[in-house]
Structures are given as C-alpha cells and as structure tokens.
Design a protein around this motif. Structure first.
Motif, PDB file in Angstrom:
ATOM      1  N   ARG A 164       0.842  -1.187   0.000  1.00 44.71           N
ATOM      2  CA  ARG A 164       0.000   0.000   0.000  1.00 44.71           C
ATOM      3  C   ARG A 164       0.884   1.246   0.000  1.00 44.71           C
ATOM      4  O   ARG A 164       2.080   1.174   0.236  1.00 44.71           O
ATOM      5  N   ALA A 165       0.250   2.379  -0.221  1.00 44.79           N
ATOM      6  CA  ALA A 165       0.988   3.637  -0.302  1.00 44.79           C
ATOM      7  C   ALA A 165       1.645   3.982   1.026  1.00 44.79           C
ATOM      8  O   ALA A 165       1.151   3.576   2.096  1.00 44.79           O
ATOM      9  N   PRO A 166       2.742   4.715   0.997  1.00 42.99           N
ATOM     10  CA  PRO A 166       3.394   5.123   2.246  1.00 42.99           C
ATOM     11  C   PRO A 166       2.429   5.901   3.137  1.00 42.99           C
ATOM     12  O   PRO A 166       1.598   6.680   2.658  1.00 42.99           O
ATOM     13  N   GLY A 167       2.521   5.636   4.436  1.00 46.53           N
ATOM     14  CA  GLY A 167       1.631   6.272   5.392  1.00 46.53           C
ATOM     15  C   GLY A 167       0.379   5.469   5.670  1.00 46.53           C
ATOM     16  O   GLY A 167      -0.350   5.787   6.617  1.00 46.53           O
ATOM     17  N   GLU A 168       0.106   4.420   4.855  1.00 45.62           N
ATOM     18  CA  GLU A 168      -1.057   3.562   5.096  1.00 45.62           C
ATOM     19  C   GLU A 168      -0.632   2.321   5.892  1.00 45.62           C
ATOM     20  O   GLU A 168       0.464   1.805   5.702  1.00 45.62           O
ATOM     21  N   TRP A 169      -1.534   1.851   6.753  1.00 47.26           N
ATOM     22  CA  TRP A 169      -1.246   0.650   7.529  1.00 47.26           C
ATOM     23  C   TRP A 169      -1.277  -0.588   6.635  1.00 47.26           C
ATOM     24  O   TRP A 169      -2.119  -0.702   5.739  1.00 47.26           O
ATOM     25  N   GLN A 170      -0.331  -1.493   6.878  1.00 51.32           N
ATOM     26  CA  GLN A 170      -0.222  -2.735   6.136  1.00 51.32           C
ATOM     27  C   GLN A 170      -0.196  -3.898   7.129  1.00 51.32           C
ATOM     28  O   GLN A 170       0.121  -3.715   8.305  1.00 51.32           O
ATOM     29  N   GLU A 171      -0.507  -5.089   6.632  1.00 50.78           N
ATOM     30  CA  GLU A 171      -0.604  -6.258   7.501  1.00 50.78           C
ATOM     31  C   GLU A 171       0.252  -7.403   6.963  1.00 50.78           C
ATOM     32  O   GLU A 171       0.269  -7.645   5.762  1.00 50.78           O
ATOM     33  N   TYR A 172       0.927  -8.069   7.883  1.00 54.04           N
ATOM     34  CA  TYR A 172       1.557  -9.354   7.600  1.00 54.04           C
ATOM     35  C   TYR A 172       0.889 -10.416   8.477  1.00 54.04           C
ATOM     36  O   TYR A 172       0.743 -10.223   9.690  1.00 54.04           O
ATOM     37  N   ASP A 173       0.498 -11.510   7.863  1.00 54.60           N
ATOM     38  CA  ASP A 173       0.068 -12.701   8.596  1.00 54.60           C
ATOM     39  C   ASP A 173       1.025 -13.815   8.208  1.00 54.60           C
ATOM     40  O   ASP A 173       1.165 -14.136   7.017  1.00 54.60           O
ATOM     41  N   VAL A 174       1.684 -14.371   9.199  1.00 54.53           N
ATOM     42  CA  VAL A 174       2.834 -15.248   8.975  1.00 54.53           C
ATOM     43  C   VAL A 174       2.621 -16.592   9.661  1.00 54.53           C
ATOM     44  O   VAL A 174       2.184 -16.650  10.809  1.00 54.53           O
ATOM     45  N   ILE A 175       2.938 -17.661   8.940  1.00 57.77           N
ATOM     46  CA  ILE A 175       3.066 -18.981   9.553  1.00 57.77           C
ATOM     47  C   ILE A 175       4.537 -19.351   9.499  1.00 57.77           C
ATOM     48  O   ILE A 175       5.119 -19.447   8.412  1.00 57.77           O
ATOM     49  N   TRP A 176       5.129 -19.518  10.645  1.00 57.77           N
ATOM     50  CA  TRP A 176       6.566 -19.793  10.742  1.00 57.77           C
ATOM     51  C   TRP A 176       6.779 -21.182  11.331  1.00 57.77           C
ATOM     52  O   TRP A 176       6.304 -21.478  12.416  1.00 57.77           O
ATOM     53  N   LYS A 177       7.487 -22.011  10.586  1.00 58.97           N
ATOM     54  CA  LYS A 177       7.889 -23.332  11.058  1.00 58.97           C
ATOM     55  C   LYS A 177       9.398 -23.314  11.264  1.00 58.97           C
ATOM     56  O   LYS A 177      10.163 -23.176  10.312  1.00 58.97           O
ATOM     57  N   ALA A 178       9.799 -23.409  12.506  1.00 59.64           N
ATOM     58  CA  ALA A 178      11.209 -23.272  12.870  1.00 59.64           C
ATOM     59  C   ALA A 178      12.053 -24.418  12.312  1.00 59.64           C
ATOM     60  O   ALA A 178      11.545 -25.528  12.095  1.00 59.64           O
ATOM     61  N   PRO A 179      13.330 -24.178  12.085  1.00 63.08           N
ATOM     62  CA  PRO A 179      14.204 -25.264  11.655  1.00 63.08           C
ATOM     63  C   PRO A 179      14.398 -26.279  12.768  1.00 63.08           C
ATOM     64  O   PRO A 179      14.266 -25.951  13.955  1.00 63.08           O
ATOM     65  N   ARG A 180      14.702 -27.502  12.385  1.00 63.32           N
ATOM     66  CA  ARG A 180      14.999 -28.566  13.345  1.00 63.32           C
ATOM     67  C   ARG A 180      16.435 -29.016  13.142  1.00 63.32           C
ATOM     68  O   ARG A 180      16.917 -29.082  12.006  1.00 63.32           O
ATOM     69  N   PHE A 181      17.060 -29.349  14.272  1.00 65.10           N
ATOM     70  CA  PHE A 181      18.453 -29.787  14.233  1.00 65.10           C
ATOM     71  C   PHE A 181      18.584 -31.149  14.910  1.00 65.10           C
ATOM     72  O   PHE A 181      17.857 -31.464  15.855  1.00 65.10           O
ATOM     73  N   SER A 182      19.504 -31.944  14.414  1.00 63.78           N
ATOM     74  CA  SER A 182      19.747 -33.255  15.003  1.00 63.78           C
ATOM     75  C   SER A 182      20.514 -33.101  16.308  1.00 63.78           C
ATOM     76  O   SER A 182      21.020 -32.016  16.633  1.00 63.78           O
ATOM     77  N   GLU A 183      20.614 -34.190  17.063  1.00 69.47           N
ATOM     78  CA  GLU A 183      21.358 -34.148  18.325  1.00 69.47           C
ATOM     79  C   GLU A 183      22.818 -33.786  18.089  1.00 69.47           C
ATOM     80  O   GLU A 183      23.464 -33.186  18.938  1.00 69.47           O
ATOM     81  N   GLY A 184      23.322 -34.127  16.923  1.00 73.10           N
ATOM     82  CA  GLY A 184      24.706 -33.790  16.598  1.00 73.10           C
ATOM     83  C   GLY A 184      24.891 -32.378  16.081  1.00 73.10           C
ATOM     84  O   GLY A 184      26.020 -31.958  15.807  1.00 73.10           O
ATOM     85  N   GLY A 185      23.787 -31.625  15.925  1.00 77.93           N
ATOM     86  CA  GLY A 185      23.890 -30.238  15.480  1.00 77.93           C
ATOM     87  C   GLY A 185      23.658 -30.045  13.998  1.00 77.93           C
ATOM     88  O   GLY A 185      23.689 -28.908  13.515  1.00 77.93           O
ATOM     89  N   GLY A 186      23.423 -31.110  13.262  1.00 86.29           N
ATOM     90  CA  GLY A 186      23.152 -30.984  11.835  1.00 86.29           C
ATOM     91  C   GLY A 186      21.733 -30.517  11.579  1.00 86.29           C
ATOM     92  O   GLY A 186      20.859 -30.614  12.447  1.00 86.29           O
ATOM     93  N   LEU A 187      21.484 -30.020  10.385  1.00 82.26           N
ATOM     94  CA  LEU A 187      20.159 -29.550  10.022  1.00 82.26           C
ATOM     95  C   LEU A 187      19.271 -30.743   9.662  1.00 82.26           C
ATOM     96  O   LEU A 187      19.528 -31.440   8.684  1.00 82.26           O
ATOM     97  N   ALA A 188      18.219 -30.954  10.442  1.00 78.70           N
ATOM     98  CA  ALA A 188      17.283 -32.041  10.161  1.00 78.70           C
ATOM     99  C   ALA A 188      16.202 -31.589   9.185  1.00 78.70           C
ATOM    100  O   ALA A 188      15.794 -32.336   8.301  1.00 78.70           O
ATOM    101  N   SER A 189      15.723 -30.355   9.339  1.00 77.20           N
ATOM    102  CA  SER A 189      14.764 -29.787   8.396  1.00 77.20           C
ATOM    103  C   SER A 189      14.872 -28.264   8.453  1.00 77.20           C
ATOM    104  O   SER A 189      14.993 -27.685   9.536  1.00 77.20           O
ATOM    105  N   PRO A 190      14.848 -27.598   7.292  1.00 77.84           N
ATOM    106  CA  PRO A 190      14.992 -26.142   7.273  1.00 77.84           C
ATOM    107  C   PRO A 190      13.719 -25.444   7.723  1.00 77.84           C
ATOM    108  O   PRO A 190      12.640 -26.048   7.782  1.00 77.84           O
ATOM    109  N   ALA A 191      13.848 -24.173   8.021  1.00 82.17           N
ATOM    110  CA  ALA A 191      12.672 -23.358   8.352  1.00 82.17           C
ATOM    111  C   ALA A 191      11.814 -23.168   7.103  1.00 82.17           C
ATOM    112  O   ALA A 191      12.314 -23.155   5.974  1.00 82.17           O
TER     113      ALA A 191
END
Length: 247
Positions: A164-191
C-alpha cells in the motif's frame, strides 16, 4: 423345484441379502464420522486477537519487549502504535518462540521526499532473531527484488508486490515453522514460512536457506526457540496489533 436347485437358490438369496446389507452399511455416513478428539474452541472476536494468542502489543506499552542489548525498549508509543526511534537499535520480545502464527501491522512514513530504494521505510521482522521478513516501502519504489517488502531478505522474492501507499497501515500474517536440528547439530529440516501481505499470499511455504546475511550466502547453525526481533534501520516505521499463536 428339486432339492439341490432349492438349496442353491436359497444360498444365492442369502448371499444377495448379505451383500445388500454390507452395501447399506458401507453407505452409512456414520462410518466416516470421527468424533474425537474434539478441537479446542478459540474465540475470534472481530478486530481483536484470538483468545489463545500471546498479545505482544495491545496499543498501550512495550512491556512485552526489551531493548536489543537488554533493558527497557526505547521506541515511542502513541495513538495505539509504537515507532522506531532511529539510532536506538532494535527491540525484541522477552518471550522466546519456535513455531508460530504471527500477525503484525506496520506503516512506513508518509513523507518520502529524498528517500528511495532501501532507504525508504526500512525495517525488518526477524523470526527467532535470525531470519528476516523484510519491511520496506515498496509502493512505486524500485529496489532489488529479494530486498523488497515481504521478501525473505536476500533469499526469497515475494510472489507479488501487495504494498500500500506510504503512510497507510499494512498487515503481515505469517506462519513460521522453525528449523529442526539433530542431536549432533546438523540440520534435520529447514525453516519454512508462509506470508500473506495485506491478505495476499506472497510466500507459500517458502524454504528458508539459513540465517539472514547482508553479504554472503545464508547458512544454519543449531539453535533453539528465540525472540522476535524488530529492526531499527534509521526509519520511523510504526507497528501495531502484534500477536502470536504458538503452534
């Protein structure tokens, strides 16, 4: 009718009756009804946060927030919103989050003369303090596509520009799925992130490649739940109606 034929006829009739009964049972709608578990009731009042939400700003104070380096958040509160104080550094929630649904409304300054590109209404919403959803005045304001409003900064271009134009209110609606890490510290699944900008889908289950970097490629390091962080980027961006639902 001979006895063998009579017996065969009776057997056929019984089989037909059984098949009909089986068919009737298969067509019984109750066979596909699941009654438990019963979903928890969440009240959704108009123009207010859901009843199970954590309200991070109710229009009155920044008690749910702290300064980037600790202590009281120093951004200003007025007229049901809070605004960046340029040079004061960012603020973050006192509470830590992992998977969330986030609602946040923001407004870039109405005055744009002398500002363009990344210098116009710039801020950022960092999930778990590391992954930036860009806030920028992208209304008729060209910049690099993976740095415009609703981009995952320097990673993912939004599907459309719903600004929207500057000065107008805007909205974000977000679904965030956090990353998961293995016990060894490796990436099990990305965000992963899904974003609606002013009700328009702009990020659709986007895979986040790692923490936000201004220079260089993103990467992951193991971490746990962390605050939501709002950036001070030398622009008087305002925010209001901030709440999260933990998923």
């Amino acid at each position: 009718m001979t006895k063998p034929i009579l017996m065969a006829f009776c057997a056929l009739a019984a089989a037909t009756t059984f098949a009909r009964a089986q068919g009737e049972r298969q067509r019984d709608p109750a066979k596909t009804e699941v009654w438990k578990p019963v979903p928890v009731t969440v009240a959704t009042p108009k123009d207010a946060a859901p009843s199970d939400a954590v309200v991070l700003f109710d229009g009155t104070d920044l008690s749910a927030w702290e300064a980037e380096q600790g202590g009281n958040a120093r951004w200003t509160v007025a007229d049901g919103a809070f605004t960046v104080v340029p040079g004061s550094k960012g603020i973050r929630t006192k509470k830590r989050f992992c998977d969330i649904q986030l609602h946040i409304e923001w407004r870039s300054p109405a005055k744009t003369q002398g500002f363009d590109g990344q210098n116009r209404g710039n801020s950022g919403i960092f999930l778990q303090e590391l992954y930036e959803l860009q806030v920028l005045d992208s209304y008729g304001n060209p910049t690099y596509s993976n740095g415009q409003a609703a981009s995952i900064y320097k990673q993912a271009i939004p599907l459309v520009n719903a600004s929207r134009a500057p000065g107008e209110w805007q909205e974000y609606d977000v679904i965030w799925k956090a990353p998961r890490f293995s016990e060894g510290g490796g990436l099990a699944s990305p965000a992963r992130i899904t974003v609606l900008h002013n009700g328009v889908l702009v990020q659709d289950g986007t895979i986040v490649s790692g923490k936000t970097e201004y220079i260089g490629a993103p990467s992951y390091s193991p971490h746990g739940c962390a605050p939501i962080y709002l950036q001070d980027h030398d622009s008087k961006v305002s925010f209001r109606n901030v709440w999260v639902r933990e998923l």
